[in-house]
Scaffold this motif. Structure first.
Motif, mmCIF file in Angstrom:
data_model
loop_
_atom_site.group_PDB
_atom_site.id
_atom_site.type_symbol
_atom_site.label_atom_id
_atom_site.label_comp_id
_atom_site.label_asym_id
_atom_site.label_seq_id
_atom_site.Cartn_x
_atom_site.Cartn_y
_atom_site.Cartn_z
ATOM 1 N N PHE A 143 78.206 72.766 59.848
ATOM 2 C CA PHE A 143 78.078 71.510 60.340
ATOM 3 C C PHE A 143 76.320 71.433 60.981
ATOM 4 N N LYS A 145 74.124 73.722 60.671
ATOM 5 C CA LYS A 145 72.983 74.035 59.835
ATOM 6 C C LYS A 145 72.520 72.944 58.929
ATOM 7 N N GLN A 146 73.307 71.701 58.761
ATOM 8 C CA GLN A 146 73.025 70.693 58.031
ATOM 9 C C GLN A 146 72.386 69.394 58.611
ATOM 10 N N ASP A 147 72.009 69.499 60.027
ATOM 11 C CA ASP A 147 71.356 68.457 60.702
ATOM 12 C C ASP A 147 70.119 69.019 61.682
ATOM 13 N N MET A 148 69.159 68.250 61.389
ATOM 14 C CA MET A 148 67.852 68.997 62.260
ATOM 15 C C MET A 148 68.000 68.782 63.887
ATOM 16 N N ILE A 150 70.947 68.308 65.663
ATOM 17 C CA ILE A 150 71.847 69.291 66.075
ATOM 18 C C ILE A 150 71.701 70.711 65.929
ATOM 19 N N HIS A 151 71.107 71.165 65.124
ATOM 20 C CA HIS A 151 70.564 72.563 65.076
ATOM 21 C C HIS A 151 69.852 72.989 66.105
ATOM 22 N N THR A 212 77.050 76.571 53.608
ATOM 23 C CA THR A 212 75.449 76.494 53.364
ATOM 24 C C THR A 212 74.894 77.733 52.710
ATOM 25 N N GLN A 221 70.531 71.120 51.890
ATOM 26 C CA GLN A 221 70.522 70.403 53.333
ATOM 27 C C GLN A 221 69.974 71.292 54.414
ATOM 28 N N LEU A 225 65.956 72.191 57.033
ATOM 29 C CA LEU A 225 65.519 72.455 58.394
ATOM 30 C C LEU A 225 64.245 73.205 58.239
#
Length: 308
Positions: A143, A145-148, A150-151, A212, A221, A225
């Motif tokens: 989860f 690793k797939q949103d800039m 949030i990461h 991922t 996705q 990043l």
């Protein structure tokens, strides 16, 4: 397939490099040119400057160089990245910042109660180990690793938790939570024990954990990043297997083993430093005790002589 296909920006992160250079220049400005604005300021020591610059260089190496890109391709490199960032870069940064700056930061009204609570050794130990373990749960990891955004937030919080963990070990401020002597060894050993279950789960699993690294769409996705969207759109890629000869399960197990090995190596260095410090203090105290005993004997001899 060579990773050079992702381009210079993805490989060397020039914007991130500029950001870290700006922070480093600010550090030298505050500690040299503007240090007199802070009470109790002292001249910047060469050792402190070297520690801070080493920490910043290591952060760039891990988060701005091709290592960061490779960390999205293999779990092994991701674990190398995490281990060195959390277990080595964090204490280097703490030790590189002069005490008077830490004092000024900690005294801020909003910061003080939070800092004093979260740097309590037991709290810091449990927080960091829990954060590290939860972060590497497959559901959470994929989860994040797939949103800039949030990461970025989670990575920052994880690094902050590492700073809080290392604070009782390496800080030199009076009145702060810290350990002396052999208690530091127990504290370091405690994290080693608490990190073991997460590493063991990764090492001994018989199936790949992370989408991922195993699912083509999720991997693309995650790659967004660190690779510009325009570059990714031009490449016809199916998954990380194009860039590594290791199978998914081999990569996963190697990653877990690598994390544990690096952790033990870093802790071995710090344990040696702690033991050396403890031995030095014990030797110094032994000299004081010996001197006191000799003085007492001289005084007794003097009184005996005068009594006669």
């Amino acid at each position: 397939m060579p990773i050079s296909i992702f381009g210079f920006e993805a490989l060397w992160s020039p914007w991130y490099f500029g950001f870290l250079v700006l922070i480093t220049l600010l550090y030298f400005g505050v500690t040299i040119k503007w240090r007199h604005k802070f009470s109790g300021s002292e001249p910047l020591e060469t050792k402190q400057a070297l520690l801070f610059v080493s920490g910043m260089a290591l952060i760039y190496l891990l988060k701005g160089s091709p290592i960061d890109l490779l960390g999205h391709i293999t779990l092994t490199m991701h674990m190398v990245q995490m281990a060195l960032l959390l277990l080595l870069a964090a204490p280097l940064i703490i030790m590189g910042i002069p005490s008077y700056l830490w004092q000024a930061f900690i005294k801020l009204p909003v910061i003080n109660p939070l800092f004093m609570f979260f740097t309590k050794p037991l709290i810091a130990l449990l927080l960091f180990s829990l954060f590290f373990s939860v972060y590497h749960l497959p559901l959470v990891f994929d989860f994040v690793k797939q949103d800039m955004l949030i990461h970025s937030i989670v990575s920052t919080l994880l690094f902050v938790s590492a700073l809080l963990y290392w604070w009782p070990v390496v800080n030199n401020l009076e009145g702060m939570h810290k350990f002396h002597g052999l208690k530091k060894l127990g504290y370091l050993f405690g994290l080693s024990v608490l990190m073991t279950p997460a590493c063991a789960l990764i090492i001994f699993s018989t199936t790949p954990f992370y989408a991922t690294y195993s699912d083509g769409d999720a991997w693309m996705q995650a790659m967004a990043l660190c690779v510009p969207a325009g570059t990714l759109a031009q490449l016809n890629l199916s998954g990380p297997e194009l860039f590594t000869n290791m199978s998914l399960i081999e990569d996963q197990r190697t990653g877990g083993i690598t994390m544990k090995i690096i952790q033990e190596l870093v802790f071995t260095v710090f344990i040696w430093l702690v033991f050396h410090e403890w031995l030095k203090n014990e030797t110094a105290n032994a000299d004081e005790i010996t001197a006191k005993v000799l003085q007492d004997r001289k005084e007794m001899a003097y009184y005996r002589h005068n009594g006669q």
